[in-house]
Motif scaffolding. Structure first.
Motif, PDB file in Angstrom:
ATOM      1  N   ARG A  79       0.832  -1.209   0.000  1.00  0.00           N
ATOM      2  CA  ARG A  79       0.000   0.000   0.000  1.00  0.00           C
ATOM      3  C   ARG A  79       0.870   1.264   0.000  1.00  0.00           C
ATOM      4  O   ARG A  79       0.608   2.209  -0.742  1.00  0.00           O
ATOM      5  N   GLU A  80       1.926   1.270   0.818  1.00  0.00           N
ATOM      6  CA  GLU A  80       2.802   2.434   0.875  1.00  0.00           C
ATOM      7  C   GLU A  80       3.583   2.605  -0.424  1.00  0.00           C
ATOM      8  O   GLU A  80       3.829   3.734  -0.873  1.00  0.00           O
ATOM      9  N   VAL A  81       3.980   1.501  -1.040  1.00  0.00           N
ATOM     10  CA  VAL A  81       4.698   1.571  -2.320  1.00  0.00           C
ATOM     11  C   VAL A  81       3.788   2.143  -3.405  1.00  0.00           C
ATOM     12  O   VAL A  81       4.206   2.985  -4.213  1.00  0.00           O
ATOM     13  N   ILE A  82       2.533   1.713  -3.412  1.00  0.00           N
ATOM     14  CA  ILE A  82       1.568   2.204  -4.399  1.00  0.00           C
ATOM     15  C   ILE A  82       1.314   3.699  -4.192  1.00  0.00           C
ATOM     16  O   ILE A  82       1.207   4.462  -5.161  1.00  0.00           O
ATOM     17  N   LYS A  83       1.223   4.121  -2.948  1.00  0.00           N
ATOM     18  CA  LYS A  83       1.036   5.549  -2.681  1.00  0.00           C
ATOM     19  C   LYS A  83       2.213   6.361  -3.211  1.00  0.00           C
ATOM     20  O   LYS A  83       2.038   7.445  -3.788  1.00  0.00           O
ATOM     21  N   ALA A  84       3.421   5.826  -3.017  1.00  0.00           N
ATOM     22  CA  ALA A  84       4.603   6.507  -3.551  1.00  0.00           C
ATOM     23  C   ALA A  84       4.554   6.519  -5.081  1.00  0.00           C
ATOM     24  O   ALA A  84       4.915   7.519  -5.711  1.00  0.00           O
ATOM     25  N   GLY A  85       4.082   5.424  -5.666  1.00  0.00           N
ATOM     26  CA  GLY A  85       3.942   5.365  -7.117  1.00  0.00           C
ATOM     27  C   GLY A  85       2.926   6.366  -7.626  1.00  0.00           C
ATOM     28  O   GLY A  85       3.095   6.967  -8.691  1.00  0.00           O
ATOM     29  N   ARG A  86       1.862   6.554  -6.866  1.00  0.00           N
ATOM     30  CA  ARG A  86       0.840   7.531  -7.238  1.00  0.00           C
ATOM     31  C   ARG A  86       1.435   8.933  -7.249  1.00  0.00           C
ATOM     32  O   ARG A  86       1.174   9.727  -8.158  1.00  0.00           O
ATOM     33  N   LEU A  87       2.286   9.227  -6.266  1.00  0.00           N
ATOM     34  CA  LEU A  87       2.934  10.531  -6.206  1.00  0.00           C
ATOM     35  C   LEU A  87       3.916  10.690  -7.374  1.00  0.00           C
ATOM     36  O   LEU A  87       4.031  11.774  -7.958  1.00  0.00           O
ATOM     37  N   SER A  88       4.612   9.611  -7.722  1.00  0.00           N
ATOM     38  CA  SER A  88       5.519   9.653  -8.872  1.00  0.00           C
ATOM     39  C   SER A  88       4.749   9.893 -10.162  1.00  0.00           C
ATOM     40  O   SER A  88       5.232  10.582 -11.068  1.00  0.00           O
ATOM     41  N   LEU A 102       7.874  16.828 -13.660  1.00  0.00           N
ATOM     42  CA  LEU A 102       8.847  17.029 -12.590  1.00  0.00           C
ATOM     43  C   LEU A 102       9.764  15.810 -12.539  1.00  0.00           C
ATOM     44  O   LEU A 102       9.727  15.017 -11.599  1.00  0.00           O
ATOM     45  N   ARG A 103      10.591  15.655 -13.555  1.00  0.00           N
ATOM     46  CA  ARG A 103      11.418  14.459 -13.699  1.00  0.00           C
ATOM     47  C   ARG A 103      12.345  14.244 -12.503  1.00  0.00           C
ATOM     48  O   ARG A 103      12.420  13.148 -11.941  1.00  0.00           O
ATOM     49  N   ASP A 104      13.063  15.287 -12.114  1.00  0.00           N
ATOM     50  CA  ASP A 104      14.005  15.133 -11.007  1.00  0.00           C
ATOM     51  C   ASP A 104      13.292  14.750  -9.720  1.00  0.00           C
ATOM     52  O   ASP A 104      13.773  13.911  -8.952  1.00  0.00           O
ATOM     53  N   ASP A 105      12.138  15.358  -9.483  1.00  0.00           N
ATOM     54  CA  ASP A 105      11.375  15.045  -8.281  1.00  0.00           C
ATOM     55  C   ASP A 105      10.844  13.615  -8.328  1.00  0.00           C
ATOM     56  O   ASP A 105      10.790  12.925  -7.306  1.00  0.00           O
ATOM     57  N   GLN A 106      10.470  13.157  -9.512  1.00  0.00           N
ATOM     58  CA  GLN A 106       9.996  11.788  -9.676  1.00  0.00           C
ATOM     59  C   GLN A 106      11.085  10.787  -9.315  1.00  0.00           C
ATOM     60  O   GLN A 106      10.839   9.802  -8.615  1.00  0.00           O
ATOM     61  N   ILE A 107      12.296  11.058  -9.771  1.00  0.00           N
ATOM     62  CA  ILE A 107      13.430  10.181  -9.465  1.00  0.00           C
ATOM     63  C   ILE A 107      13.720  10.186  -7.964  1.00  0.00           C
ATOM     64  O   ILE A 107      13.924   9.136  -7.342  1.00  0.00           O
ATOM     65  N   LEU A 108      13.730  11.365  -7.362  1.00  0.00           N
ATOM     66  CA  LEU A 108      13.977  11.482  -5.927  1.00  0.00           C
ATOM     67  C   LEU A 108      12.923  10.739  -5.120  1.00  0.00           C
ATOM     68  O   LEU A 108      13.226  10.098  -4.110  1.00  0.00           O
ATOM     69  N   ASN A 109      11.679  10.819  -5.576  1.00  0.00           N
ATOM     70  CA  ASN A 109      10.583  10.152  -4.877  1.00  0.00           C
ATOM     71  C   ASN A 109      10.761   8.641  -4.901  1.00  0.00           C
ATOM     72  O   ASN A 109      10.619   7.963  -3.875  1.00  0.00           O
ATOM     73  N   HIS A 110      11.083   8.099  -6.070  1.00  0.00           N
ATOM     74  CA  HIS A 110      11.296   6.654  -6.197  1.00  0.00           C
ATOM     75  C   HIS A 110      12.458   6.191  -5.328  1.00  0.00           C
ATOM     76  O   HIS A 110      12.368   5.189  -4.619  1.00  0.00           O
TER      77      HIS A 110
END
Length: 217
Positions: free
Chosen positions: A75-84, A92-100
């Protein structure tokens, strides 16, 4: 692996994007939606994964229960994926990478997962991004619907300046609340990422499978 269309649609409805950007901890997902996304990710998980150093991680697809992670972790991984996915739509490519990477560090420091599970965790994140940005579609096959990657160019989804700012703020907060790179390096006695996650499937830019390598099926 075939997945019923109704299950897929239920999962998509549970994770609607940019109709209102909320924090990663809000808008909790039902167990049904989480299990659906876990199934999609498992169907796209490769049988073997080659790391940049040439080491191969073999994933036995007949031992699904040994690779999948608990529901609360998924569930937490999916939430992070949703934010990505929000970050990708808002360019926001750089932010997407940082989030992952922050999400992966959270799991790495637990020191609970096998190399196969770490690959699956990253694949679950990637699958979530691909589904929510229109890179996964359903194909009819023997009465069922099969999940496949769609390479066709999808119409660009829009992101307002306000949404872009909000997504950036959420990712900044998520990264700040995650273990730093130094914490992970300390666990392994060096300044490198652990071998289990080097080159692991990620979603950067246009939902590429990996920054450095492509899984082999």
């Amino acid at each position: 692996m075939n997945i019923r269309a109704g299950v897929v649609l239920a999962g998509v409805a549970a994770l609607a994007l940019l109709g209102g950007v909320k924090s990663a901890s809000a808008q909790d997902l039902s167990d049904h939606a989480v299990k659906s996304f876990m199934e999609y990710a498992w169907s796209l998980t490769p049988q073997q994964f080659s790391k940049p150093d040439g080491t191969v991680i073999v994933i036995d697809k007949s031992k699904k229960n040994e690779v999948l992670v608990p529901l609360d972790v998924a569930r937490e991984v999916i939430k992070a994926g949703r934010l990505s996915a929000h970050a990708q739509i808002c360019d926001l490519r750089d932010d997407q990478i940082l989030n992952h990477r922050a999400m992966m560090r959270r799991e790495e420091v637990k020191q609970k997962w096998t190399p196969q599970q770490m690959v699956y965790i990253s694949q679950l994140h990637l699958t979530t991004v691909m589904l929510l940005t229109g890179r996964i579609r359903l194909v009819e096959k023997q009465g069922d619907k099969e999940v496949v990657v769609d390479e066709k160019k999808e119409p660009a989804q829009t992101c307002t300046d306000e949404q872009r700012k909000k997504v950036k703020e959420l990712i900044t907060a998520y990264v700040a609340a995650s273990p730093p790179v130094s914490a992970v390096a300390k666990l392994y006695g060096n300044d490198k990422r652990p071998a289990a996650t080097q080159g692991a499937p990620t979603a950067t830019g246009s939902t590429s499978v990996s920054e450095t390598t492509v899984p082999k099926k």
